[in-house]
Design an enzyme around this catalytic site. Sequence first.
Site, PDB file in Angstrom:
ATOM      1  NE  ARG A 126      -7.924  -4.344  -0.613  1.00 42.46           N
ATOM      2  CZ  ARG A 126      -7.959  -5.485  -1.285  1.00 42.46           C
ATOM      3  NH1 ARG A 126      -7.318  -5.569  -2.438  1.00 42.46           N
ATOM      4  NH2 ARG A 126      -8.617  -6.526  -0.824  1.00 42.46           N
ATOM      5  CB  SER A 173     -13.879  -3.171   0.219  1.00 42.07           C
ATOM      6  OG  SER A 173     -12.559  -3.019   0.665  1.00 42.07           O
ATOM      7  N   GLY A 174     -12.562  -6.125  -0.586  1.00 43.73           N
ATOM      8  CA  GLY A 174     -11.982  -7.134  -1.467  1.00 43.73           C
ATOM      9  C   GLY A 174     -11.402  -6.663  -2.785  1.00 43.73           C
ATOM     10  N   GLY A 175     -11.077  -5.380  -2.906  1.00 39.41           N
ATOM     11  CA  GLY A 175     -10.524  -4.891  -4.162  1.00 39.41           C
ATOM     12  C   GLY A 175     -11.517  -4.070  -4.972  1.00 39.41           C
ATOM     13  CE  LYS A 229     -13.221  -7.935   6.724  1.00 35.91           C
ATOM     14  NZ  LYS A 229     -12.386  -6.940   7.385  1.00 35.91           N
ATOM     15  NE  ARG A 271      -3.887  -2.324   1.030  1.00 36.55           N
ATOM     16  CZ  ARG A 271      -3.918  -3.522   0.419  1.00 36.55           C
ATOM     17  NH1 ARG A 271      -3.199  -3.729  -0.658  1.00 36.55           N
ATOM     18  NH2 ARG A 271      -4.695  -4.487   0.871  1.00 36.55           N
ATOM     19  CD  GLU A 307     -11.637 -11.117   5.990  1.00 39.20           C
ATOM     20  OE1 GLU A 307     -10.846 -11.004   6.939  1.00 39.20           O
ATOM     21  OE2 GLU A 307     -11.589 -10.397   4.986  1.00 39.20           O
TER      22      GLU A 307
HETATM   23  P1  13P Z   1     -10.508  -5.118   2.213  1.00 43.37           P
HETATM   24  O1  13P Z   1     -11.761  -4.363   2.564  1.00 43.37           O
HETATM   25  O2  13P Z   1      -9.443  -4.258   1.616  1.00 43.37           O
HETATM   26  O3  13P Z   1     -10.797  -6.367   1.442  1.00 43.37           O
HETATM   27  O4  13P Z   1      -9.868  -5.584   3.587  1.00 43.37           O
HETATM   28  C1  13P Z   1     -10.660  -6.196   4.524  1.00 43.37           C
HETATM   29  C2  13P Z   1      -9.881  -7.168   5.289  1.00 43.37           C
HETATM   30  O5  13P Z   1      -9.884  -7.124   6.502  1.00 43.37           O
HETATM   31  C3  13P Z   1      -9.125  -8.217   4.581  1.00 43.37           C
HETATM   32  O6  13P Z   1      -8.791  -9.233   5.472  1.00 43.37           O
END
Ligand code: 13P
Length: 331
Positions: free
Chosen positions: A292, A259-261, A217, A31, A175
């Site tokens: 992100r 959010s995953g990208g 999550k 990042r 998650e």
């Molecule tokens: P993102 O929202 O960037 O996917 O990150 C969430 C997260 O905690 C990944 O493990």
Amino acid sequence: MSTLSEVAQKLVADNKGILAADESTGTIEKRFAKINLESTEENRRIYRELLFTTPKVEEFISGVIMFDETIKQHAGDGRSFVQVLTDKGIIPGIKVDKGKIPLAGFPDEEVTEGLDGLRDRLNEYRDLGAQFAKWRGVFKIGQGLPTKGAVHANAHALARYAALAQEAELVPIVEPEVLMDGDHSIEECGIVTGMVLDEVFAELFINKVDMNGMLLKPNMVLAGEEAENKSTADDIASATLEVFKKSVPAEVPGIVFLSGGQSSIEATKNLCELNRDKKSEHPWALSFSFGRALQNEALEAWHGSGDNWQKAQEVFYNMAKADAEARRGVC
Ligand code: 13P
């Protein structure tokens, strides 16, 4: 002392959501590379201080997930980050998995590690002030993927972690992330997400995890990043809720999406659509636990310079506000 279910409820209460600021040292380095900033311990500390001390961000943020290094760091005024967050009424949390490694016998698939010694680490984090924890299992869609073996291995690890977290009086955020990578359709994502969730909840039941004292999550159900047919927000909301209604028990108090990208705009819009007019159709709070999507613009605005501190905090505040509004279906 609050019970697990009280903490879980608080994390999804009042239209607030969770900031995932638990990037491992390797991930935060990537990042920072985007803003040409060296990933030193001090730069990581300063960046987390910027986020955590953003004025009034507690209006929209209920909890923050930290990394091992971060939960042991302090703000410039000498307070620990746990204290900084607690003073704002934000609940401190901690990522406890140790990342992914190749799964033996399953080419192109990975399993999350970190169960060995986890009981002691959870107790240490609880003593440092954490009230909730997070563990991420990753599932890749591809030719014949994910395999049953990889889904089972990751679901089992998630459940073993969740049981240990509850034993240590920490709310487990479970998650399971089906990655956006690839050109799969939204339908394929729905099938795989449903299969993964079914296996995860089967393992959670076997391992006697209390559904009232955990949060899920997951990914949103959407077409892969390289798919020709992009999903609309409406498609995503419908497909996501359809899968969850079949696979997620009603006792789970909240679903906090990653959010995953997705871009910040996409993730916010999709969360809003999920909450817009479909609220009455399901029993869960639908919230966010974005990394992100909450941070990208603030990181860019900061660019590693103290001169941009206030501007970056404003950007972060506004993004958190937009996501809190999306929770209410306002967009
Ligand atoms: P993102 O929202 O960037 O996917 O990150 C969430 C997260 O905690 C990944 O493990």
